[in-house]
Design a protein around this motif. Structure first.
Motif, PDB file in Angstrom:
ATOM      1  N   LEU A   1      -8.521  -2.871   7.423  1.00 54.89           N
ATOM      2  CA  LEU A   1      -7.848  -4.133   7.107  1.00 54.89           C
ATOM      3  C   LEU A   1      -6.954  -4.575   8.258  1.00 54.89           C
ATOM      4  O   LEU A   1      -6.848  -5.770   8.553  1.00 54.89           O
ATOM      5  CB  LEU A   1      -7.013  -3.977   5.827  1.00 54.89           C
ATOM      6  CG  LEU A   1      -7.784  -3.712   4.535  1.00 54.89           C
ATOM      7  CD1 LEU A   1      -6.823  -3.536   3.368  1.00 54.89           C
ATOM      8  CD2 LEU A   1      -8.766  -4.842   4.255  1.00 54.89           C
TER       9      LEU A   1
ATOM     10  N   LEU B   1      -6.134   4.174  -3.667  1.00 58.93           N
ATOM     11  CA  LEU B   1      -7.126   5.234  -3.443  1.00 58.93           C
ATOM     12  C   LEU B   1      -6.554   6.422  -2.680  1.00 58.93           C
ATOM     13  O   LEU B   1      -7.185   7.473  -2.611  1.00 58.93           O
ATOM     14  CB  LEU B   1      -8.321   4.667  -2.662  1.00 58.93           C
ATOM     15  CG  LEU B   1      -9.140   3.586  -3.365  1.00 58.93           C
ATOM     16  CD1 LEU B   1     -10.208   3.045  -2.426  1.00 58.93           C
ATOM     17  CD2 LEU B   1      -9.763   4.120  -4.641  1.00 58.93           C
TER      18      LEU B   1
ATOM     19  N   LEU C   1      -6.362  -6.562  -1.218  1.00 58.68           N
ATOM     20  CA  LEU C   1      -7.129  -5.488  -0.574  1.00 58.68           C
ATOM     21  C   LEU C   1      -6.234  -4.318  -0.189  1.00 58.68           C
ATOM     22  O   LEU C   1      -6.614  -3.150  -0.338  1.00 58.68           O
ATOM     23  CB  LEU C   1      -7.850  -6.031   0.660  1.00 58.68           C
ATOM     24  CG  LEU C   1      -8.927  -7.091   0.379  1.00 58.68           C
ATOM     25  CD1 LEU C   1      -9.479  -7.646   1.682  1.00 58.68           C
ATOM     26  CD2 LEU C   1     -10.056  -6.496  -0.460  1.00 58.68           C
ATOM     27  N   PHE C   2      -5.040  -4.611   0.308  1.00 54.12           N
ATOM     28  CA  PHE C   2      -4.099  -3.536   0.641  1.00 54.12           C
ATOM     29  C   PHE C   2      -3.704  -2.756  -0.612  1.00 54.12           C
ATOM     30  O   PHE C   2      -3.563  -1.536  -0.574  1.00 54.12           O
ATOM     31  CB  PHE C   2      -2.845  -4.111   1.315  1.00 54.12           C
ATOM     32  CG  PHE C   2      -2.946  -4.234   2.802  1.00 54.12           C
ATOM     33  CD1 PHE C   2      -2.797  -3.116   3.613  1.00 54.12           C
ATOM     34  CD2 PHE C   2      -3.189  -5.456   3.403  1.00 54.12           C
ATOM     35  CE1 PHE C   2      -2.892  -3.215   4.999  1.00 54.12           C
ATOM     36  CE2 PHE C   2      -3.282  -5.573   4.779  1.00 54.12           C
ATOM     37  CZ  PHE C   2      -3.136  -4.450   5.581  1.00 54.12           C
TER      38      PHE C   2
ATOM     39  N   SER D   1     -10.540  -5.541  -6.484  1.00 54.11           N
ATOM     40  CA  SER D   1      -9.348  -4.728  -6.233  1.00 54.11           C
ATOM     41  C   SER D   1      -8.719  -4.268  -7.538  1.00 54.11           C
ATOM     42  O   SER D   1      -8.210  -3.146  -7.628  1.00 54.11           O
ATOM     43  CB  SER D   1      -8.323  -5.534  -5.407  1.00 54.11           C
ATOM     44  OG  SER D   1      -8.838  -5.869  -4.143  1.00 54.11           O
TER      45      SER D   1
ATOM     46  N   ALA E   1       0.825  -1.212   0.000  1.00 56.00           N
ATOM     47  CA  ALA E   1       0.000   0.000   0.000  1.00 56.00           C
ATOM     48  C   ALA E   1       0.858   1.261   0.000  1.00 56.00           C
ATOM     49  O   ALA E   1       0.572   2.225  -0.725  1.00 56.00           O
ATOM     50  CB  ALA E   1      -0.928  -0.010   1.213  1.00 56.00           C
TER      51      ALA E   1
ATOM     52  N   ALA F   1      -6.415   4.906   6.170  1.00 54.58           N
ATOM     53  CA  ALA F   1      -7.107   4.179   5.104  1.00 54.58           C
ATOM     54  C   ALA F   1      -7.022   2.661   5.301  1.00 54.58           C
ATOM     55  O   ALA F   1      -7.983   1.941   5.027  1.00 54.58           O
ATOM     56  CB  ALA F   1      -6.522   4.567   3.747  1.00 54.58           C
ATOM     57  N   VAL F   2      -5.869   2.164   5.746  1.00 56.29           N
ATOM     58  CA  VAL F   2      -5.699   0.712   5.898  1.00 56.29           C
ATOM     59  C   VAL F   2      -6.126   0.216   7.269  1.00 56.29           C
ATOM     60  O   VAL F   2      -6.041  -0.992   7.537  1.00 56.29           O
ATOM     61  CB  VAL F   2      -4.225   0.300   5.641  1.00 56.29           C
ATOM     62  CG1 VAL F   2      -3.785   0.681   4.246  1.00 56.29           C
ATOM     63  CG2 VAL F   2      -3.291   0.893   6.694  1.00 56.29           C
TER      64      VAL F   2
ATOM     65  N   TYR G   1      -8.125  -0.569  -8.365  1.00 55.60           N
ATOM     66  CA  TYR G   1      -6.731  -0.157  -8.579  1.00 55.60           C
ATOM     67  C   TYR G   1      -6.567   0.631  -9.872  1.00 55.60           C
ATOM     68  O   TYR G   1      -6.003   1.720  -9.887  1.00 55.60           O
ATOM     69  CB  TYR G   1      -5.830  -1.399  -8.591  1.00 55.60           C
ATOM     70  CG  TYR G   1      -4.355  -1.082  -8.718  1.00 55.60           C
ATOM     71  CD1 TYR G   1      -3.577  -0.902  -7.587  1.00 55.60           C
ATOM     72  CD2 TYR G   1      -3.749  -0.973  -9.964  1.00 55.60           C
ATOM     73  CE1 TYR G   1      -2.219  -0.618  -7.697  1.00 55.60           C
ATOM     74  CE2 TYR G   1      -2.400  -0.685 -10.087  1.00 55.60           C
ATOM     75  CZ  TYR G   1      -1.638  -0.512  -8.957  1.00 55.60           C
ATOM     76  OH  TYR G   1      -0.308  -0.221  -9.064  1.00 55.60           O
TER      77      TYR G   1
ATOM     78  N   ARG H   1      -9.597  11.472  -0.985  1.00 57.48           N
ATOM     79  CA  ARG H   1     -10.030  10.118  -1.275  1.00 57.48           C
ATOM     80  C   ARG H   1     -11.420  10.149  -1.886  1.00 57.48           C
ATOM     81  O   ARG H   1     -12.331  10.805  -1.369  1.00 57.48           O
ATOM     82  CB  ARG H   1     -10.057   9.288   0.010  1.00 57.48           C
ATOM     83  CG  ARG H   1      -8.733   8.634   0.336  1.00 57.48           C
ATOM     84  CD  ARG H   1      -8.887   7.633   1.438  1.00 57.48           C
ATOM     85  NE  ARG H   1      -9.213   8.277   2.711  1.00 57.48           N
ATOM     86  CZ  ARG H   1      -9.661   7.627   3.775  1.00 57.48           C
ATOM     87  NH1 ARG H   1      -9.875   6.339   3.706  1.00 57.48           N
ATOM     88  NH2 ARG H   1      -9.906   8.265   4.893  1.00 57.48           N
TER      89      ARG H   1
ATOM     90  N   THR I   1       1.039   4.205  -2.886  1.00 63.14           N
ATOM     91  CA  THR I   1       0.716   5.585  -2.500  1.00 63.14           C
ATOM     92  C   THR I   1       1.883   6.520  -2.778  1.00 63.14           C
ATOM     93  O   THR I   1       1.687   7.651  -3.254  1.00 63.14           O
ATOM     94  CB  THR I   1       0.346   5.627  -1.006  1.00 63.14           C
ATOM     95  OG1 THR I   1      -0.741   4.740  -0.767  1.00 63.14           O
ATOM     96  CG2 THR I   1      -0.045   7.031  -0.594  1.00 63.14           C
TER      97      THR I   1
ATOM     98  N   VAL J   1      -6.612  -0.439  -1.514  1.00 64.50           N
ATOM     99  CA  VAL J   1      -6.694   0.714  -0.604  1.00 64.50           C
ATOM    100  C   VAL J   1      -5.563   1.695  -0.887  1.00 64.50           C
ATOM    101  O   VAL J   1      -5.764   2.913  -0.911  1.00 64.50           O
ATOM    102  CB  VAL J   1      -6.644   0.239   0.864  1.00 64.50           C
ATOM    103  CG1 VAL J   1      -6.517   1.435   1.803  1.00 64.50           C
ATOM    104  CG2 VAL J   1      -7.884  -0.562   1.205  1.00 64.50           C
TER     105      VAL J   1
END
Length: 426
Positions: free
Chosen positions: A328, A314, A307-308, A397, A215, A324-325, A401, A411, A219, A311
């Motif tokens: 999870l 985004l 999933l990571f 995802s 993630a 954000a994470v 993505y 976001r 980012t 996220v």
């Protein structure tokens, strides 16, 4: 496929060369080495001399003589009774305590015809081990005094004092699906619990470590606008799965390093001798359990990794990534705690239910396989649910993505994200 290999190779080389990865790996390897050698380190500073304990004689010489006889029979007694020279009252014992001649003293209080009561006094924190040893000794002395006029022979007394041993064997009432079928010995039960414990910890570390890295890298690429360059040369989905697989290889490399460090340290002569004394046999590990541990580790990792990645795509600023994470993180933490606190109750309804919930099943089902005896259909169903979840989350995802990596600023809301995903053309 060529681009996927390029992304995987770039991700692996880039991460393995970072100072943070190298330093962290070396520090953890050092910690593992220290922990394995901890018994040896403690023994080097441990004083094997028995504790010196004084006894305030209240006239009950039978009890004191019995204590002396009890500790005298031991090859290496943990306690020796010390007679404080010229002691007249408790103040003399306090002086002996202050001077270091004794570590504590036992005060005997007469109770008429009943067995006396005892008080152990020492300076500083109470040594629980010393108190427990004295209690055991006094229990034996009490039994001796009660039985001395019963006319029992030495053989009968020995039989009375002989400890009762229970050999635990884990069986299955319905035939069993693995090593439980023929019954698990205490050593096999202990080794299975060890495998489960290690798998749970490694899975949690893998998910949190690699997931956060995936993630954060996505980012960081977005915030530096590098993503705009990458997206023109490599398909976004190739990027996502390349990073996931690359980080998985990095994580496995690190785990293999730690295992190698552990094995090397365990194979040192002094550690091998300790394992022999503890009666630990690695041959008692069920290979089927190891296979299941690998399967659930892989499935759990890839489900959370997708999933990571979604996220991370985004979030435009690394400062916002932690928040954000967080969902999870809590899901993975929930599965970890369910498994850890369920080690002694693998058949509890909560553990059984969690073994079919994809966010928790990598933790809960391996716990049940290792410490209980789930049916084969339950294991197959849990794996099928996990595989289906990976397919669904992977598809979702991927859409998030390829849409999110080019969305900057705040976001996006769920409404904006759904609209952008529908408008995206493959």
């Amino acid at each position: 496929m060529h681009n996927l290999g390029t992304v995987i190779g770039f991700t692996v080389r880039n991460k393995l060369r970072t100072k943070s990865f190298v330093i962290t790996s070396l520090v953890i390897a050092l910690i593992i080495s220290v922990v394995i050698h901890l018994p040896l380190i403690i023994s080097l500073f441990d004083n094997d001399d028995p504790r010196k304990v004084g006894v305030i004689d209240s006239g009950n010489s039978e009890v004191i003589a019995g204590l002396d006889a009890y500790f005298a029979k031991q090859e290496k007694p943990d306690i020796v009774l010390v007679k404080v020279k010229d002691a007249k009252d408790e103040s003399d014992f306090k002086k002996a305590l202050a001077s270091g001649d004794i570590e504590g003293y036992l005060e005997v209080e007469e109770q008429g015809n009943a067995f006396p009561t005892f008080t152990y006094k020492s300076e500083g924190s109470i040594n629980v081990g010393a108190v427990g040893e004295l209690e055991t000794a006094l229990q034996v002395v009490k039994t001796d005094l009660v039985l001395q006029n019963a006319g029992l022979t030495d053989e009968q007394k020995t039989l009375i004092y002989a400890p009762i041993e229970i050999t635990p064997v884990q069986i299955s009432a319905e035939g069993g699906t693995g090593s439980v079928k023929n019954g698990k010995t205490s050593s096999e039960i202990a080794m299975a619990a060890g495998v489960v414990y290690v798998t749970i910890i490694l899975l949690f570390m893998g998910i949190m470590g690699s997931g956060q890295l995936i993630a954060s890298e996505i980012t960081a690429e977005k915030s530096s606008r590098v993503m705009e360059v990458l997206i023109t040369s490599v398909n976004s989905l190739t990027q996502m799965f390349g990073k996931i697989i690359g980080m998985f290889i990095v994580g496995i490399t690190q785990i293999l390093l730690f295992i190698a460090v552990g094995v090397i340290n365990f194979l040192l002569p002094h550690n091998i001798d300790q394992f022999k004394e503890m009666d630990i046999h690695f041959s008692d590990i069920d290979p089927v359990l190891v296979v299941y541990a690998i399967v659930f580790y892989l499935l759990g990792y890839f489900m959370y990794a997708t999933l990571f990645a979604a996220v991370g795509s985004l979030v435009s600023r690394t400062e916002d990534l932690g928040q954000a994470v967080m969902p999870l993180t809590f899901l993975s933490l929930g599965g970890f705690y369910i498994a850890i606190f369920g080690l002694s109750s693998a058949n509890a309804p909560l553990i059984v239910a969690a073994s079919f919930i994809p966010f928790f099943s990598p933790y809960a089902m391996i716990l049940r396989i290792g410490t209980a005896d789930p049916a084969l259909w339950e294991i197959a169903l849990s794996i099928a649910i996990l595989v289906a979840s990976i397919a669904v989350f992977g598809w979702l995802s991927a859409r998030i993505y390829r849409t999110g990596v080019l969305m900057y600023g705040k976001r996006p809301s769920m409404k904006e994200l759904r609209k952008a995903m529908r408008a995206y053309k493959s």
